[in-house]
Write an enzyme that holds these catalytic residues in place. Structure first.
Site, short mmCIF file in Angstrom:
data_model
loop_
_atom_site.label_atom_id
_atom_site.label_comp_id
_atom_site.label_asym_id
_atom_site.label_seq_id
_atom_site.Cartn_x
_atom_site.Cartn_y
_atom_site.Cartn_z
N SER A 64 13.21 -32.94 42.39
CA SER A 64 12.31 -34.11 42.33
C SER A 64 10.97 -33.89 43.03
CB SER A 64 12.99 -35.33 42.92
OG SER A 64 13.97 -35.80 42.05
N LYS A 67 8.02 -33.99 40.86
CA LYS A 67 7.48 -35.28 40.37
C LYS A 67 6.11 -35.60 40.97
CE LYS A 67 12.21 -36.92 39.61
NZ LYS A 67 13.30 -37.78 40.12
N TYR A 191 11.64 -32.64 31.21
CA TYR A 191 11.99 -33.17 32.54
C TYR A 191 12.98 -32.24 33.26
CZ TYR A 191 14.24 -36.12 36.02
OH TYR A 191 14.77 -36.60 37.20
N TYR A 243 13.21 -42.42 47.97
CA TYR A 243 14.08 -43.42 47.36
C TYR A 243 14.46 -44.48 48.38
CZ TYR A 243 13.97 -39.40 44.42
OH TYR A 243 13.51 -38.35 43.70
N VAL A 261 16.75 -33.02 45.25
CA VAL A 261 18.17 -32.76 45.53
C VAL A 261 18.49 -31.27 45.72
CG1 VAL A 261 19.24 -34.84 44.56
CG2 VAL A 261 18.83 -32.87 43.09
O1 DON Z 1 17.22 -35.81 37.44
C1 DON Z 1 17.86 -35.46 38.42
O2 DON Z 1 18.84 -36.08 38.82
C2 DON Z 1 17.39 -34.22 39.15
N1 DON Z 1 16.80 -33.30 38.23
C3 DON Z 1 16.37 -34.57 40.18
C4 DON Z 1 16.83 -35.61 41.16
C5 DON Z 1 16.28 -35.45 42.53
O3 DON Z 1 15.84 -34.40 42.94
C6 DON Z 1 16.44 -36.62 43.41
N2 DON Z 1 15.91 -36.34 44.72
N3 DON Z 1 16.35 -36.37 45.80
#
Ligand code: DON
Length: 316
Positions: A64, A67, A191, A243, A261
């Site tokens: 993320s 982003k 994405y 978040y 993550v």
């Molecule tokens: O879409 C997802 O769930 C992962 N590619 C990215 C989520 C993420 O990194 C949330 N951050 N803490």
């Protein structure tokens, strides 16, 4: 002010010794294989120097954190029109909440929760083939980091393509509500792949530098975004970058930051530095456990919190 190199060296040593490391993300199977014993930190300064310690040269999945860069690109393409399809309020919910999206008729709260980032990706994809859109994102990161070796980890992307049922639900719901322009599959393809970009802490710190310097890329002097836009992206990082852990991050660290993550966090010290930390073990909100603790120590010791904080020796 304490010496930066000895401060990051000390923090890396303290992090290496800690038994509490959080839990690696397992919902993307490929990420579940990463060794939680790792910790790296890199601080990019205004003159292009990078001060680093620990596993700062190991690549990790930025997830993320990507982003921040896709938001920057989409704002460049759509300008403020982007805000017609995605909000900029903290969510107070998990990063992949479906309930909230239904409540808000398919318009995501902010560009950093998964639904919001999928809308941002949809903007970047419009008028392009998925490969071109991904190439654009990758070229942007390579330019910012000054490093042509940055790649997408295909195994991580494939792992998420196979198991990203929740993201597919979010995207389908938004498509059903007329929020996405492009078909769901190519939007998710781009994405998943931009989340799977692999970088080192050193590369990531350099890539974030323009946000610390009023939108200017420190090494080339190139204006990536206007000072106003850099300020606003930082504001969204502060309020939404972690978040439902964003309040806690502001309280403890006091910097705009964006987590992923994969265990990476990019944090910005306006006017001073861009910091990347990485440790794959996560806390309950899905943010790097040791990454956050390390940033808390660094900001306290350097007096770098945007809220002030000279002299908070008690928390060092
Ligand atoms: O879409 C997802 O769930 C992962 N590619 C990215 C989520 C993420 O990194 C949330 N951050 N803490």
């Amino acid at each position: 002010m304490p010496d930066l190199q000895s401060t990051v060296d000390a923090i890396a040593a303290e992090m290496a010794a800690r038994p509490d490391r959080g839990d690696v993300a397992t919902y993307i199977p490929e990420l579940g294989r990463v060794d939680p014993g790792q910790f790296g930190i890199a601080v990019a300064l205004a003159d292009g120097r990078v001060v680093a310690a620990g596993d700062a040269e190991m690549t990790f999945s930025i997830q993320s954190v990507s982003k921040v860069f896709t938001l920057t690109l989409a704002l460049g393409l759509a300008g403020d029109r982007l805000w017609n399809r995605v909000g900029r309020e903290p969510s107070g919910s998990r990063f992949n909440s479906i309930v909230q999206l239904e409540h808000e008729r398919g318009v995501p709260r902010n560009p950093f929760i998964n639904a919001g980032a999928i809308v941002v990706t949809d903007h970047i994809l419009s008028g392009h083939q998925p490969k071109e859109a991904l190439g654009e994102i990758l070229r942007f990161l390579r330019f910012l980091a000054g490093d042509e070796t940055i790649l997408i980890d295909r195994a991580v992307a494939a792992s998420e393509e196979r198991t990203g049922f929740n993201n597919r639900a979010l995207a389908n719901f938004m498509k059903g509500n007329g929020v996405l322009d492009n078909p769901v599959d190519p939007v998710l393809g781009v994405y998943f792949h931009h989340c799977a970009i692999a970088m080192t802490a050193r590369q990531l710190a350099k890539a974030g530098s323009f946000l610390a310097h009023r939108g200017r890329h420190p090494e080339t002097g190139f204006s990536v975004v206007t000072p106003e836009r850099a300020r606003r992206i930082n504001a969204i990082m502060l309020t939404c970058g972690h978040y439902d852990g964003s309040g806690e991050f502001a309280y403890r660290v006091g910097l705009p930051g964006k987590s992923g993550v994969g265990g990476g966090i990019l944090a910005i010290v306006p006017g001073k530095a861009s910091i990347a930390v990485w440790s794959p073990g996560l806390d309950a909100a899905g943010n790097s456990h040791l990454g956050r603790i390390a940033l808390e120590k660094l900001t306290a010791r350097m007096g770098w919190s945007i809220f002030g904080g000279e002299g908070d020796a008690a928390s060092r």
